[in-house]
Write a protein that holds these residues in place. Structure first.
Motif, PDB file in Angstrom:
ATOM      1  N   MET A   1      90.645  63.320  -3.221  1.00 34.53           N
ATOM      2  CA  MET A   1      89.957  62.460  -2.261  1.00 34.53           C
ATOM      3  C   MET A   1      90.702  61.127  -2.145  1.00 34.53           C
ATOM      4  N   ALA A   2      90.831  60.699  -0.930  1.00 35.67           N
ATOM      5  CA  ALA A   2      91.525  59.431  -0.675  1.00 35.67           C
ATOM      6  C   ALA A   2      90.679  58.257  -1.172  1.00 35.67           C
ATOM      7  N   LEU A   3      91.346  57.218  -1.595  1.00 38.89           N
ATOM      8  CA  LEU A   3      90.670  56.006  -2.014  1.00 38.89           C
ATOM      9  C   LEU A   3      90.750  55.016  -0.856  1.00 38.89           C
ATOM     10  N   TYR A   4      89.601  54.620  -0.346  1.00 40.14           N
ATOM     11  CA  TYR A   4      89.560  53.691   0.777  1.00 40.14           C
ATOM     12  C   TYR A   4      89.234  52.301   0.266  1.00 40.14           C
ATOM     13  N   LYS A   5      90.012  51.322   0.717  1.00 45.43           N
ATOM     14  CA  LYS A   5      89.800  49.947   0.280  1.00 45.43           C
ATOM     15  C   LYS A   5      89.280  49.042   1.397  1.00 45.43           C
ATOM     16  N   LYS A   6      89.557  49.421   2.642  1.00 47.04           N
ATOM     17  CA  LYS A   6      89.103  48.623   3.779  1.00 47.04           C
ATOM     18  C   LYS A   6      88.484  49.567   4.803  1.00 47.04           C
ATOM     19  N   ILE A   7      87.162  49.494   4.902  1.00 45.49           N
ATOM     20  CA  ILE A   7      86.420  50.395   5.774  1.00 45.49           C
ATOM     21  C   ILE A   7      85.839  49.592   6.932  1.00 45.49           C
ATOM     22  N   LEU A   8      86.091  50.065   8.126  1.00 49.62           N
ATOM     23  CA  LEU A   8      85.574  49.437   9.347  1.00 49.62           C
ATOM     24  C   LEU A   8      84.510  50.349   9.927  1.00 49.62           C
ATOM     25  N   VAL A   9      83.335  49.804  10.196  1.00 46.53           N
ATOM     26  CA  VAL A   9      82.287  50.585  10.851  1.00 46.53           C
ATOM     27  C   VAL A   9      81.880  49.874  12.137  1.00 46.53           C
ATOM     28  N   ALA A  10      81.830  50.657  13.218  1.00 46.12           N
ATOM     29  CA  ALA A  10      81.462  50.125  14.532  1.00 46.12           C
ATOM     30  C   ALA A  10      79.987  50.418  14.787  1.00 46.12           C
ATOM     31  N   VAL A  11      79.232  49.376  15.131  1.00 47.81           N
ATOM     32  CA  VAL A  11      77.801  49.532  15.396  1.00 47.81           C
ATOM     33  C   VAL A  11      77.461  48.985  16.779  1.00 47.81           C
ATOM     34  N   ASP A  12      76.455  49.623  17.401  1.00 49.73           N
ATOM     35  CA  ASP A  12      76.042  49.163  18.726  1.00 49.73           C
ATOM     36  C   ASP A  12      74.525  49.172  18.908  1.00 49.73           C
ATOM     37  N   GLY A  13      73.795  49.419  17.830  1.00 51.70           N
ATOM     38  CA  GLY A  13      72.340  49.440  17.935  1.00 51.70           C
ATOM     39  C   GLY A  13      71.765  50.836  18.145  1.00 51.70           C
ATOM     40  N   SER A  14      72.611  51.838  18.327  1.00 46.91           N
ATOM     41  CA  SER A  14      72.144  53.211  18.549  1.00 46.91           C
ATOM     42  C   SER A  14      71.808  53.894  17.227  1.00 46.91           C
ATOM     43  N   ASP A  15      71.054  54.986  17.298  1.00 50.86           N
ATOM     44  CA  ASP A  15      70.734  55.779  16.105  1.00 50.86           C
ATOM     45  C   ASP A  15      72.001  56.353  15.488  1.00 50.86           C
ATOM     46  N   GLU A  16      72.943  56.776  16.335  1.00 53.91           N
ATOM     47  CA  GLU A  16      74.206  57.340  15.840  1.00 53.91           C
ATOM     48  C   GLU A  16      74.988  56.292  15.053  1.00 53.91           C
ATOM     49  N   ALA A  17      74.984  55.060  15.537  1.00 52.88           N
ATOM     50  CA  ALA A  17      75.690  53.979  14.834  1.00 52.88           C
ATOM     51  C   ALA A  17      75.025  53.691  13.495  1.00 52.88           C
ATOM     52  N   LYS A  18      73.710  53.791  13.432  1.00 51.76           N
ATOM     53  CA  LYS A  18      72.983  53.571  12.174  1.00 51.76           C
ATOM     54  C   LYS A  18      73.400  54.632  11.149  1.00 51.76           C
ATOM     55  N   LYS A  19      73.524  55.876  11.584  1.00 50.47           N
ATOM     56  CA  LYS A  19      73.961  56.953  10.686  1.00 50.47           C
ATOM     57  C   LYS A  19      75.393  56.695  10.207  1.00 50.47           C
ATOM     58  N   ALA A  20      76.248  56.237  11.116  1.00 42.57           N
ATOM     59  CA  ALA A  20      77.633  55.915  10.749  1.00 42.57           C
ATOM     60  C   ALA A  20      77.655  54.769   9.742  1.00 42.57           C
ATOM     61  N   PHE A  21      76.826  53.765   9.971  1.00 43.87           N
ATOM     62  CA  PHE A  21      76.732  52.630   9.046  1.00 43.87           C
ATOM     63  C   PHE A  21      76.324  53.100   7.651  1.00 43.87           C
ATOM     64  N   ASN A  22      75.299  53.945   7.574  1.00 43.93           N
ATOM     65  CA  ASN A  22      74.832  54.443   6.277  1.00 43.93           C
ATOM     66  C   ASN A  22      75.937  55.195   5.542  1.00 43.93           C
ATOM     67  N   LYS A  23      76.687  56.004   6.262  1.00 44.98           N
ATOM     68  CA  LYS A  23      77.793  56.756   5.665  1.00 44.98           C
ATOM     69  C   LYS A  23      78.877  55.786   5.188  1.00 44.98           C
ATOM     70  N   ALA A  24      79.199  54.779   5.996  1.00 43.87           N
ATOM     71  CA  ALA A  24      80.224  53.795   5.634  1.00 43.87           C
ATOM     72  C   ALA A  24      79.820  53.014   4.387  1.00 43.87           C
ATOM     73  N   VAL A  25      78.539  52.676   4.270  1.00 36.76           N
ATOM     74  CA  VAL A  25      78.041  51.956   3.097  1.00 36.76           C
ATOM     75  C   VAL A  25      78.230  52.813   1.843  1.00 36.76           C
ATOM     76  N   ASN A  26      77.878  54.094   1.931  1.00 38.61           N
ATOM     77  CA  ASN A  26      78.039  54.988   0.775  1.00 38.61           C
ATOM     78  C   ASN A  26      79.496  55.099   0.348  1.00 38.61           C
TER      79      ASN A  26
END
Length: 143
Positions: free
Chosen positions: A1-26
């Motif tokens: 598994m790759a080690l990520y040090k800088k993660i960018l998450v794009a959000v726009d207020g949509s439900d899909e963006a919220k799911k992406a945010f949760n995954k990025a946080v994990n």
């Protein structure tokens, strides 16, 4: 598994963006990574209207900042220690993969599969499609 040090998450207020945010946080927690949360205000969409209402841009920026502030707090509560907030103007399809990801030197970009505008997706393609095509790093599209 790759080690990520800088993660960018794009959000726009949509439900899909919220799911992406949760995954990025994990992922950020597991990798002890810096998480940048970005929202791009699509200035093209209100350029014509702003001729009649000069406060539109200011209100859009205030909303974007409020949205990201909520996400920043959630990320910190979840245990992400390094969180960066980013609000930008332009076309999200161009700005996120070509400018923000490069300037931040992201090694992972996380986004939702769809965002808020079905009409724009139909006419010019989705933001997530553009991110996948042009990002300088790995991309995770969350459904």
């Amino acid at each position: 598994m790759a080690l990520y040090k800088k993660i960018l998450v794009a959000v726009d207020g949509s439900d899909e963006a919220k799911k992406a945010f949760n995954k990025a946080v994990n992922i950020a927690k597991k990798n002890e990574a810096t998480l940048m949360i970005t929202n791009v205000i699509d200035s093209r969409s209100f350029a014509m209207v702003e001729a009649y209402d000069r406060t539109l841009g200011e209100r859009a920026e205030a909303q974007a900042n409020e949205l990201i502030d909520v996400y920043v707090e959630e990320a910190k509560k979840a245990g992400v220690t390094k969180v960066i907030k980013n609000v930008a103007y332009g076309s999200p399809r161009v700005k996120i993969p070509k400018d923000i990801a490069k300037e931040f030197e992201a090694d992972l970009l996380v986004c939702g599969a769809t965002g808020l505008s079905a009409v724009e997706r139909f006419l010019i393609g989705s933001v997530s499609e553009s991110i996948v095509r042009f990002a300088p790093c790995s991309v995770l599209v969350v459904r």
